[in-house]
Structure formats: C-alpha cells, structure tokens
Design an enzyme around this catalytic site. Structure first.
Site, mmCIF file in Angstrom:
data_model
loop_
_atom_site.group_PDB
_atom_site.id
_atom_site.type_symbol
_atom_site.label_atom_id
_atom_site.label_comp_id
_atom_site.label_asym_id
_atom_site.label_seq_id
_atom_site.Cartn_x
_atom_site.Cartn_y
_atom_site.Cartn_z
ATOM 1 N N LEU A 262 -96.505 -66.022 59.169
ATOM 2 C CA LEU A 262 -95.596 -65.243 60.021
ATOM 3 C C LEU A 262 -94.253 -65.961 60.165
ATOM 4 C CD1 LEU A 262 -97.761 -63.719 62.889
ATOM 5 C CD2 LEU A 262 -96.407 -62.512 61.184
ATOM 6 N N HIS A 263 -93.517 -66.031 59.071
ATOM 7 C CA HIS A 263 -92.178 -66.622 59.092
ATOM 8 C C HIS A 263 -91.196 -65.585 59.643
ATOM 9 C CE1 HIS A 263 -91.005 -64.332 55.478
ATOM 10 N NE2 HIS A 263 -92.291 -64.481 55.154
ATOM 11 N N ALA A 264 -89.923 -65.886 59.644
ATOM 12 C CA ALA A 264 -88.931 -65.030 60.306
ATOM 13 C C ALA A 264 -88.909 -63.600 59.770
ATOM 14 C CB ALA A 264 -87.542 -65.656 60.194
#
Length: 89
Positions: A14-16
């Site tokens: 769940l990166h940007a």
C-alpha cells in the site's frame, strides 16, 4: 455491516499510488469504509490513514463496510486489491 480479511498481493504494498486509488474508490460510496491491520483501524477514505497502516506485500488487512451500499463497496475494494491496484505486475 460487512467484514472481510484480504491479503495485499501487489509488489509494493500500500504505497502512495495504491493508497490513493483505494481511498478514491472508497470515497465513491456512501457507506463507511474502515481498514485495519495489526489492531490499528483507520478510515479507508483517508489516504494518510491508509498509508499509516504500512501494509506491505503479504500483509493481511481487514476491510469493513457499513451502510446502504456496503456490499457494492466491499466488492469493489476487494476487486481493486485482487487486481493489484491496476499496477499490472
């Protein structure tokens, strides 16, 4: 209220960008959408909250939807996660 565990399977977790897609999708629904990991629950319509979960690949998260379109919200969010947030790895 619906609740479902799912596993983050995209390579970067769940990166940007993935968090932005998730919060944007969650924002399309009237229902409340919550997400939790390791005992921490956040509003899935908040990008900062989602990113604070620090859910990497292989992390199990719990989605919770509550409201008039809870089933549609749950189905859409699970599909987004299963599709690796459209990142085509």
């Amino acid at each position: 209220m619906l609740q479902r565990d799912t596993t983050i399977i995209n390579k970067l977790g769940l990166h940007a960008r993935a968090s932005a897609k998730l919060t944007q999708l969650a924002g399309n629904f009237v229902s409340q959408v919550k997400m939790s990991r390791n005992g921490r629950q956040v509003d899935a319509k908040s990008i900062m909250g989602v990113m604070m979960l620090a859910a990497g690949i292989g992390s199990t998260v719990t989605l919770e939807t509550d409201g008039p379109d809870e089933q549609e919200a749950m189905d859409a969010l699970l599909a987004l996660i299963a599709n690796r947030f459209g990142e085509g790895e």
